[in-house]
Write a protein that holds these residues in place. Structure first.
Motif, PDB file in Angstrom:
ATOM      1  N   TYR A  56       0.837  -1.204   0.000  1.00 57.06           N
ATOM      2  CA  TYR A  56       0.000   0.000   0.000  1.00 57.06           C
ATOM      3  C   TYR A  56       0.874   1.257   0.000  1.00 57.06           C
ATOM      4  O   TYR A  56       0.639   2.194  -0.744  1.00 57.06           O
ATOM      5  CB  TYR A  56      -0.896   0.054   1.246  1.00 57.06           C
ATOM      6  CG  TYR A  56      -2.184  -0.713   1.139  1.00 57.06           C
ATOM      7  CD1 TYR A  56      -3.215  -0.283   0.303  1.00 57.06           C
ATOM      8  CD2 TYR A  56      -2.389  -1.849   1.896  1.00 57.06           C
ATOM      9  CE1 TYR A  56      -4.407  -0.983   0.218  1.00 57.06           C
ATOM     10  CE2 TYR A  56      -3.576  -2.561   1.822  1.00 57.06           C
ATOM     11  CZ  TYR A  56      -4.587  -2.115   0.980  1.00 57.06           C
ATOM     12  OH  TYR A  56      -5.761  -2.808   0.900  1.00 57.06           O
ATOM     13  N   ARG A  57       1.893   1.257   0.852  1.00 53.65           N
ATOM     14  CA  ARG A  57       2.773   2.416   0.972  1.00 53.65           C
ATOM     15  C   ARG A  57       3.517   2.674  -0.343  1.00 53.65           C
ATOM     16  O   ARG A  57       3.573   3.808  -0.821  1.00 53.65           O
ATOM     17  CB  ARG A  57       3.761   2.191   2.119  1.00 53.65           C
ATOM     18  CG  ARG A  57       4.632   3.382   2.426  1.00 53.65           C
ATOM     19  CD  ARG A  57       5.535   3.159   3.629  1.00 53.65           C
ATOM     20  NE  ARG A  57       6.270   1.887   3.615  1.00 53.65           N
ATOM     21  CZ  ARG A  57       7.358   1.666   2.886  1.00 53.65           C
ATOM     22  NH1 ARG A  57       7.847   2.598   2.102  1.00 53.65           N
ATOM     23  NH2 ARG A  57       7.967   0.497   2.926  1.00 53.65           N
ATOM     24  N   LEU A  58       4.071   1.615  -0.945  1.00 56.47           N
ATOM     25  CA  LEU A  58       4.800   1.750  -2.208  1.00 56.47           C
ATOM     26  C   LEU A  58       3.887   2.234  -3.333  1.00 56.47           C
ATOM     27  O   LEU A  58       4.261   3.093  -4.131  1.00 56.47           O
ATOM     28  CB  LEU A  58       5.457   0.430  -2.591  1.00 56.47           C
ATOM     29  CG  LEU A  58       6.617  -0.037  -1.714  1.00 56.47           C
ATOM     30  CD1 LEU A  58       7.012  -1.465  -2.069  1.00 56.47           C
ATOM     31  CD2 LEU A  58       7.797   0.903  -1.837  1.00 56.47           C
ATOM     32  N   ALA A  59       2.681   1.675  -3.392  1.00 53.22           N
ATOM     33  CA  ALA A  59       1.733   2.063  -4.444  1.00 53.22           C
ATOM     34  C   ALA A  59       1.298   3.519  -4.271  1.00 53.22           C
ATOM     35  O   ALA A  59       1.268   4.282  -5.239  1.00 53.22           O
ATOM     36  CB  ALA A  59       0.525   1.128  -4.433  1.00 53.22           C
ATOM     37  N   SER A  60       0.984   3.906  -3.050  1.00 57.34           N
ATOM     38  CA  SER A  60       0.549   5.283  -2.788  1.00 57.34           C
ATOM     39  C   SER A  60       1.639   6.293  -3.118  1.00 57.34           C
ATOM     40  O   SER A  60       1.353   7.402  -3.575  1.00 57.34           O
ATOM     41  CB  SER A  60       0.142   5.440  -1.324  1.00 57.34           C
ATOM     42  OG  SER A  60      -0.994   4.660  -1.059  1.00 57.34           O
ATOM     43  N   ALA A  61       2.890   5.905  -2.895  1.00 55.33           N
ATOM     44  CA  ALA A  61       4.030   6.788  -3.166  1.00 55.33           C
ATOM     45  C   ALA A  61       4.505   6.684  -4.616  1.00 55.33           C
ATOM     46  O   ALA A  61       5.505   7.294  -4.981  1.00 55.33           O
ATOM     47  CB  ALA A  61       5.172   6.452  -2.217  1.00 55.33           C
ATOM     48  N   LYS A  62       3.789   5.888  -5.416  1.00 54.15           N
ATOM     49  CA  LYS A  62       4.143   5.673  -6.835  1.00 54.15           C
ATOM     50  C   LYS A  62       5.549   5.108  -6.996  1.00 54.15           C
ATOM     51  O   LYS A  62       6.256   5.408  -7.952  1.00 54.15           O
ATOM     52  CB  LYS A  62       3.978   6.960  -7.641  1.00 54.15           C
ATOM     53  CG  LYS A  62       2.566   7.506  -7.628  1.00 54.15           C
ATOM     54  CD  LYS A  62       2.441   8.726  -8.502  1.00 54.15           C
ATOM     55  CE  LYS A  62       1.141   9.448  -8.430  1.00 54.15           C
ATOM     56  NZ  LYS A  62      -0.077   8.817  -8.431  1.00 54.15           N
ATOM     57  N   GLN A  63       5.955   4.275  -6.049  1.00 53.67           N
ATOM     58  CA  GLN A  63       7.271   3.635  -6.111  1.00 53.67           C
ATOM     59  C   GLN A  63       7.194   2.246  -6.719  1.00 53.67           C
ATOM     60  O   GLN A  63       8.222   1.599  -6.926  1.00 53.67           O
ATOM     61  CB  GLN A  63       7.884   3.564  -4.711  1.00 53.67           C
ATOM     62  CG  GLN A  63       8.214   4.927  -4.158  1.00 53.67           C
ATOM     63  CD  GLN A  63       8.836   4.849  -2.787  1.00 53.67           C
ATOM     64  OE1 GLN A  63       8.468   4.016  -1.962  1.00 53.67           O
ATOM     65  NE2 GLN A  63       9.787   5.719  -2.536  1.00 53.67           N
ATOM     66  N   ILE A  64       5.976   1.781  -6.975  1.00 50.51           N
ATOM     67  CA  ILE A  64       5.754   0.484  -7.612  1.00 50.51           C
ATOM     68  C   ILE A  64       4.621   0.692  -8.617  1.00 50.51           C
ATOM     69  O   ILE A  64       3.691   1.462  -8.343  1.00 50.51           O
ATOM     70  CB  ILE A  64       5.419  -0.584  -6.538  1.00 50.51           C
ATOM     71  CG1 ILE A  64       5.465  -1.985  -7.114  1.00 50.51           C
ATOM     72  CG2 ILE A  64       4.092  -0.314  -5.870  1.00 50.51           C
ATOM     73  CD1 ILE A  64       5.399  -3.083  -6.058  1.00 50.51           C
ATOM     74  N   PRO A  65       4.680   0.070  -9.796  1.00 52.14           N
ATOM     75  CA  PRO A  65       3.631   0.298 -10.799  1.00 52.14           C
ATOM     76  C   PRO A  65       2.284  -0.264 -10.336  1.00 52.14           C
ATOM     77  O   PRO A  65       2.172  -1.451 -10.031  1.00 52.14           O
ATOM     78  CB  PRO A  65       4.142  -0.429 -12.046  1.00 52.14           C
ATOM     79  CG  PRO A  65       5.185  -1.373 -11.575  1.00 52.14           C
ATOM     80  CD  PRO A  65       5.730  -0.835 -10.290  1.00 52.14           C
ATOM     81  N   ALA A  66       1.298   0.622 -10.256  1.00 46.94           N
ATOM     82  CA  ALA A  66      -0.023   0.219  -9.778  1.00 46.94           C
ATOM     83  C   ALA A  66      -1.070   1.198 -10.284  1.00 46.94           C
ATOM     84  O   ALA A  66      -0.746   2.307 -10.702  1.00 46.94           O
ATOM     85  CB  ALA A  66      -0.026   0.199  -8.255  1.00 46.94           C
ATOM     86  N   PHE A  67      -2.322   0.779 -10.222  1.00 49.67           N
ATOM     87  CA  PHE A  67      -3.434   1.664 -10.553  1.00 49.67           C
ATOM     88  C   PHE A  67      -4.630   1.246  -9.726  1.00 49.67           C
ATOM     89  O   PHE A  67      -4.674   0.136  -9.188  1.00 49.67           O
ATOM     90  CB  PHE A  67      -3.752   1.624 -12.055  1.00 49.67           C
ATOM     91  CG  PHE A  67      -4.167   0.261 -12.548  1.00 49.67           C
ATOM     92  CD1 PHE A  67      -5.503  -0.081 -12.656  1.00 49.67           C
ATOM     93  CD2 PHE A  67      -3.204  -0.675 -12.908  1.00 49.67           C
ATOM     94  CE1 PHE A  67      -5.879  -1.340 -13.113  1.00 49.67           C
ATOM     95  CE2 PHE A  67      -3.569  -1.931 -13.366  1.00 49.67           C
ATOM     96  CZ  PHE A  67      -4.914  -2.260 -13.471  1.00 49.67           C
ATOM     97  N   LYS A  68      -5.562   2.151  -9.593  1.00 47.86           N
ATOM     98  CA  LYS A  68      -6.759   1.873  -8.800  1.00 47.86           C
ATOM     99  C   LYS A  68      -7.947   1.592  -9.705  1.00 47.86           C
ATOM    100  O   LYS A  68      -8.141   2.253 -10.722  1.00 47.86           O
ATOM    101  CB  LYS A  68      -7.089   3.045  -7.889  1.00 47.86           C
ATOM    102  CG  LYS A  68      -6.314   3.055  -6.605  1.00 47.86           C
ATOM    103  CD  LYS A  68      -6.885   4.085  -5.659  1.00 47.86           C
ATOM    104  CE  LYS A  68      -6.262   3.926  -4.290  1.00 47.86           C
ATOM    105  NZ  LYS A  68      -6.827   4.890  -3.351  1.00 47.86           N
ATOM    106  N   VAL A  69      -8.736   0.616  -9.296  1.00 48.90           N
ATOM    107  CA  VAL A  69     -10.009   0.318  -9.942  1.00 48.90           C
ATOM    108  C   VAL A  69     -11.054   0.477  -8.852  1.00 48.90           C
ATOM    109  O   VAL A  69     -11.118  -0.340  -7.925  1.00 48.90           O
ATOM    110  CB  VAL A  69     -10.043  -1.113 -10.525  1.00 48.90           C
ATOM    111  CG1 VAL A  69     -11.404  -1.420 -11.110  1.00 48.90           C
ATOM    112  CG2 VAL A  69      -8.950  -1.300 -11.560  1.00 48.90           C
ATOM    113  N   GLY A  70     -11.806   1.567  -8.916  1.00 49.53           N
ATOM    114  CA  GLY A  70     -12.841   1.817  -7.923  1.00 49.53           C
ATOM    115  C   GLY A  70     -12.321   1.832  -6.494  1.00 49.53           C
ATOM    116  O   GLY A  70     -12.971   1.370  -5.589  1.00 49.53           O
ATOM    117  N   GLY A  71     -11.130   2.331  -6.287  1.00 52.96           N
ATOM    118  CA  GLY A  71     -10.586   2.418  -4.939  1.00 52.96           C
ATOM    119  C   GLY A  71      -9.769   1.216  -4.506  1.00 52.96           C
ATOM    120  O   GLY A  71      -9.219   1.200  -3.407  1.00 52.96           O
TER     121      GLY A  71
END
Length: 67
Positions: A27-42
């Protein structure tokens, strides 16, 4: 319709298990954009291909630091 691993999307839990870290870390890495991720409806989602590429880059970075 079956999907190949190349098209697969992973959950926070799956990425945490893959990287052997806690879900909180992901969660921390994704929120900080340090790991490739995207949100689908939260809900965070991760492309297996992008995660594998990210892992490769991290490993290459570690090798470069040692030289």
């Amino acid at each position: 319709m079956p999907t190949s691993n190349d098209d697969e999307f992973l959950s926070i839990k799956q990425v945490a298990e893959l990287l052997k870290v806690t879900e909180r870390t992901i969660y921390r890495l994704a929120s900080a954009k340090q790991i490739p991720a995207f949100k689908v409806g939260g809900t965070w989602r991760f492309s297996r291909v992008e995660i594998n590429q990210w892992i490769q880059r991290q490993q290459e970075g570690c090798k470069a630091d040692k030289t």
